[in-house]
Design an enzyme around this catalytic site. Structure first.
Site, mmCIF file in Angstrom:
data_model
loop_
_atom_site.group_PDB
_atom_site.id
_atom_site.type_symbol
_atom_site.label_atom_id
_atom_site.label_comp_id
_atom_site.label_asym_id
_atom_site.label_seq_id
_atom_site.Cartn_x
_atom_site.Cartn_y
_atom_site.Cartn_z
ATOM 1 C CG ASP A 8 -0.381 0.177 2.518
ATOM 2 O OD1 ASP A 8 0.863 0.335 2.606
ATOM 3 O OD2 ASP A 8 -1.132 0.202 3.517
ATOM 4 C CG HIS A 9 -0.804 4.650 1.624
ATOM 5 N ND1 HIS A 9 -1.917 3.814 1.580
ATOM 6 C CD2 HIS A 9 -0.739 5.133 2.886
ATOM 7 C CE1 HIS A 9 -2.498 3.813 2.766
ATOM 8 N NE2 HIS A 9 -1.799 4.591 3.580
ATOM 9 C CB CYS A 65 0.698 -2.682 4.587
ATOM 10 S SG CYS A 65 0.358 -3.740 6.001
ATOM 11 N N GLY A 66 2.033 -0.806 6.346
ATOM 12 C CA GLY A 66 2.633 -0.136 7.508
ATOM 13 C C GLY A 66 3.140 -1.126 8.538
ATOM 14 C CB THR A 67 1.562 -3.337 10.823
ATOM 15 O OG1 THR A 67 0.398 -3.738 10.076
ATOM 16 C CG2 THR A 67 1.276 -2.060 11.600
ATOM 17 N N GLY A 70 -2.246 -6.042 8.047
ATOM 18 C CA GLY A 70 -3.482 -5.979 7.255
ATOM 19 C C GLY A 70 -3.322 -6.646 5.902
ATOM 20 C CG HIS A 98 9.615 -25.428 11.129
ATOM 21 N ND1 HIS A 98 9.723 -25.417 12.497
ATOM 22 C CD2 HIS A 98 10.775 -26.009 10.683
ATOM 23 C CE1 HIS A 98 10.883 -25.954 12.859
ATOM 24 N NE2 HIS A 98 11.544 -26.307 11.772
ATOM 25 C CG ASN A 99 5.344 -21.994 9.575
ATOM 26 O OD1 ASN A 99 6.143 -21.122 9.955
ATOM 27 N ND2 ASN A 99 4.810 -22.872 10.400
ATOM 28 N NE ARG A 109 2.927 4.127 8.116
ATOM 29 C CZ ARG A 109 1.667 4.336 7.744
ATOM 30 N NH1 ARG A 109 0.675 3.714 8.360
ATOM 31 N NH2 ARG A 109 1.399 5.167 6.754
ATOM 32 C CG HIS A 133 8.056 -29.083 9.615
ATOM 33 N ND1 HIS A 133 7.725 -28.609 10.856
ATOM 34 C CD2 HIS A 133 9.355 -29.456 9.677
ATOM 35 C CE1 HIS A 133 8.791 -28.663 11.637
ATOM 36 N NE2 HIS A 133 9.793 -29.181 10.956
HETATM 37 C C1 RB5 Z 1 -2.279 2.387 6.442
HETATM 38 O O1 RB5 Z 1 -2.372 3.583 7.145
HETATM 39 C C2 RB5 Z 1 -2.072 1.223 7.405
HETATM 40 O O2 RB5 Z 1 -3.244 0.959 8.101
HETATM 41 C C3 RB5 Z 1 -1.604 0.011 6.650
HETATM 42 O O3 RB5 Z 1 -0.433 0.296 5.964
HETATM 43 C C4 RB5 Z 1 -1.290 -1.226 7.468
HETATM 44 O O4 RB5 Z 1 -0.442 -0.942 8.515
HETATM 45 C C5 RB5 Z 1 -2.447 -2.040 7.860
HETATM 46 O O5 RB5 Z 1 -2.333 -3.135 8.439
#
Ligand code: RB5
Length: 146
Positions: A8-9, A65-67, A70, A98-99, A109, A133
Protein backbone atom coordinates in the site's frame (compact mmCIF):
# COMPACT_ATOMS: atom_id res chain seq x y z
CA UNK A 1 12.51 -17.45 -9.94
CA UNK A 2 9.70 -14.89 -10.11
CA UNK A 3 8.46 -12.92 -7.11
CA UNK A 4 5.28 -10.85 -7.11
CA UNK A 5 5.51 -7.81 -4.87
CA UNK A 6 2.71 -5.58 -3.66
CA UNK A 7 2.20 -2.86 -1.09
CA UNK A 8 0.00 0.00 0.00
CA UNK A 9 1.04 3.67 0.19
CA UNK A 10 3.06 2.98 3.35
CA UNK A 11 5.26 0.48 1.54
CA UNK A 12 6.20 2.30 -1.67
CA UNK A 13 9.70 3.35 -0.65
CA UNK A 14 10.59 0.04 0.98
CA UNK A 15 9.23 -1.86 -2.03
CA UNK A 16 11.77 -0.07 -4.20
CA UNK A 17 14.68 -1.14 -1.98
CA UNK A 18 13.40 -4.73 -1.83
CA UNK A 19 12.82 -4.88 -5.60
CA UNK A 20 16.33 -3.61 -6.32
CA UNK A 21 17.72 -6.23 -3.96
CA UNK A 22 15.72 -9.03 -5.56
CA UNK A 23 16.92 -8.01 -9.02
CA UNK A 24 20.52 -8.01 -7.76
CA UNK A 25 19.90 -11.61 -6.73
CA UNK A 26 18.81 -12.42 -10.29
CA UNK A 27 15.14 -12.70 -9.42
CA UNK A 28 12.42 -11.50 -11.76
CA UNK A 29 10.15 -9.03 -9.95
CA UNK A 30 6.47 -8.67 -10.83
CA UNK A 31 5.38 -5.33 -9.41
CA UNK A 32 1.65 -5.30 -8.64
CA UNK A 33 1.58 -1.80 -7.11
CA UNK A 34 0.84 0.58 -5.64
CA UNK A 35 3.50 3.02 -6.80
CA UNK A 36 2.31 6.37 -5.47
CA UNK A 37 1.88 7.83 -1.99
CA UNK A 38 -1.86 8.31 -2.53
CA UNK A 39 -3.77 6.45 0.17
CA UNK A 40 -5.03 3.06 -1.05
CA UNK A 41 -6.68 0.00 0.49
CA UNK A 42 -4.10 -2.67 1.36
CA UNK A 43 -6.47 -5.67 0.83
CA UNK A 44 -6.49 -4.95 -2.91
CA UNK A 45 -2.73 -5.44 -3.13
CA UNK A 46 -2.64 -8.36 -0.72
CA UNK A 47 -5.15 -10.23 -2.85
CA UNK A 48 -3.38 -9.31 -6.12
CA UNK A 49 -0.13 -10.85 -4.96
CA UNK A 50 -1.90 -13.85 -3.42
CA UNK A 51 -3.66 -14.61 -6.70
CA UNK A 52 -0.42 -14.22 -8.66
CA UNK A 53 1.10 -16.91 -6.42
CA UNK A 54 -1.80 -19.39 -6.43
CA UNK A 55 -2.34 -18.90 -10.19
CA UNK A 56 1.34 -19.73 -10.81
CA UNK A 57 2.26 -16.35 -12.30
CA UNK A 58 4.83 -16.00 -9.50
CA UNK A 59 6.74 -18.55 -7.43
CA UNK A 60 6.51 -16.50 -4.24
CA UNK A 61 5.17 -13.15 -3.05
CA UNK A 62 6.27 -10.26 -0.87
CA UNK A 63 3.84 -7.80 0.73
CA UNK A 64 4.52 -4.54 2.52
CA UNK A 65 2.15 -2.24 4.39
CA UNK A 66 2.63 -0.14 7.51
CA UNK A 67 2.71 -3.14 9.81
CA UNK A 68 2.56 -6.07 7.38
CA UNK A 69 -0.52 -7.24 9.26
CA UNK A 70 -3.48 -5.98 7.26
CA UNK A 71 -2.01 -6.90 3.89
CA UNK A 72 -1.10 -10.42 5.08
CA UNK A 73 -4.56 -10.95 6.59
CA UNK A 74 -6.05 -10.18 3.19
CA UNK A 75 -3.62 -12.50 1.39
CA UNK A 76 -4.29 -15.34 3.81
CA UNK A 77 -7.97 -15.35 2.83
CA UNK A 78 -6.96 -16.73 -0.58
CA UNK A 79 -6.90 -20.56 -0.45
CA UNK A 80 -3.39 -21.95 -0.77
CA UNK A 81 -1.71 -18.86 0.63
CA UNK A 82 0.50 -18.99 3.71
CA UNK A 83 1.59 -15.42 4.31
CA UNK A 84 3.96 -14.86 7.23
CA UNK A 85 4.51 -11.46 8.85
CA UNK A 86 8.14 -11.28 9.95
CA UNK A 87 10.10 -8.57 11.72
CA UNK A 88 13.39 -10.44 12.00
CA UNK A 89 15.29 -13.04 9.95
CA UNK A 90 14.83 -15.99 12.34
CA UNK A 91 11.05 -16.07 11.91
CA UNK A 92 11.41 -15.57 8.17
CA UNK A 93 13.71 -18.59 7.88
CA UNK A 94 11.48 -20.78 10.04
CA UNK A 95 8.38 -19.66 8.14
CA UNK A 96 9.90 -21.32 5.06
CA UNK A 97 11.42 -24.36 6.76
CA UNK A 98 8.41 -25.28 8.91
CA UNK A 99 5.38 -23.46 7.49
CA UNK A 100 6.24 -23.44 3.78
CA UNK A 101 5.26 -19.77 3.65
CA UNK A 102 4.67 -18.65 0.10
CA UNK A 103 4.30 -14.97 0.92
CA UNK A 104 6.57 -12.89 3.14
CA UNK A 105 5.06 -9.75 4.68
CA UNK A 106 6.58 -7.00 6.75
CA UNK A 107 5.84 -3.50 7.96
CA UNK A 108 7.62 -0.42 6.68
CA UNK A 109 6.68 1.36 9.91
CA UNK A 110 8.05 -1.48 12.03
CA UNK A 111 11.46 -2.27 10.54
CA UNK A 112 14.08 -0.36 8.56
CA UNK A 113 15.31 -1.21 5.05
CA UNK A 114 18.45 -2.98 6.29
CA UNK A 115 16.44 -5.42 8.39
CA UNK A 116 13.95 -5.85 5.56
CA UNK A 117 16.69 -7.02 3.19
CA UNK A 118 18.13 -9.38 5.84
CA UNK A 119 14.63 -10.83 6.30
CA UNK A 120 14.21 -11.28 2.55
CA UNK A 121 17.57 -13.05 2.27
CA UNK A 122 16.85 -15.36 5.22
CA UNK A 123 13.50 -16.26 3.68
CA UNK A 124 14.86 -16.87 0.18
CA UNK A 125 17.85 -18.88 1.39
CA UNK A 126 15.68 -21.31 3.37
CA UNK A 127 13.57 -24.14 2.00
CA UNK A 128 10.69 -26.24 3.28
CA UNK A 129 11.81 -29.26 5.32
CA UNK A 130 8.71 -31.40 4.69
CA UNK A 131 8.26 -34.48 6.92
CA UNK A 132 6.23 -33.71 10.03
CA UNK A 133 5.90 -30.13 8.83
CA UNK A 134 4.10 -31.28 5.71
CA UNK A 135 1.44 -32.92 7.88
CA UNK A 136 0.91 -29.66 9.75
CA UNK A 137 0.77 -27.59 6.59
CA UNK A 138 -1.77 -30.10 5.23
CA UNK A 139 -3.86 -29.59 8.39
CA UNK A 140 -3.85 -25.84 7.76
CA UNK A 141 -4.78 -26.37 4.11
CA UNK A 142 -7.59 -28.80 5.03
CA UNK A 143 -9.05 -26.25 7.44
CA UNK A 144 -9.71 -23.97 4.46
CA UNK A 145 -12.80 -26.17 3.91
CA UNK A 146 -14.11 -25.85 7.52
C1 RB5 B 1 -2.28 2.39 6.44
O1 RB5 B 1 -2.37 3.58 7.14
C2 RB5 B 1 -2.07 1.22 7.41
O2 RB5 B 1 -3.24 0.96 8.10
C3 RB5 B 1 -1.60 0.01 6.65
O3 RB5 B 1 -0.43 0.30 5.96
C4 RB5 B 1 -1.29 -1.23 7.47
O4 RB5 B 1 -0.44 -0.94 8.52
C5 RB5 B 1 -2.45 -2.04 7.86
O5 RB5 B 1 -2.33 -3.14 8.44
Amino acid sequence: MKIAIGNDHAGVEMKQAVSDHLKERGIEVINLGTDTLESVDYPVYGRRVAHAVVDGDADLGILICGTGIGISLAANKVPGIRAAVCSEPFSARLSRQHNDSNILAFGSRVIGPGTALDIVDAWLDASFEGGRHQRRVDLIENSEND
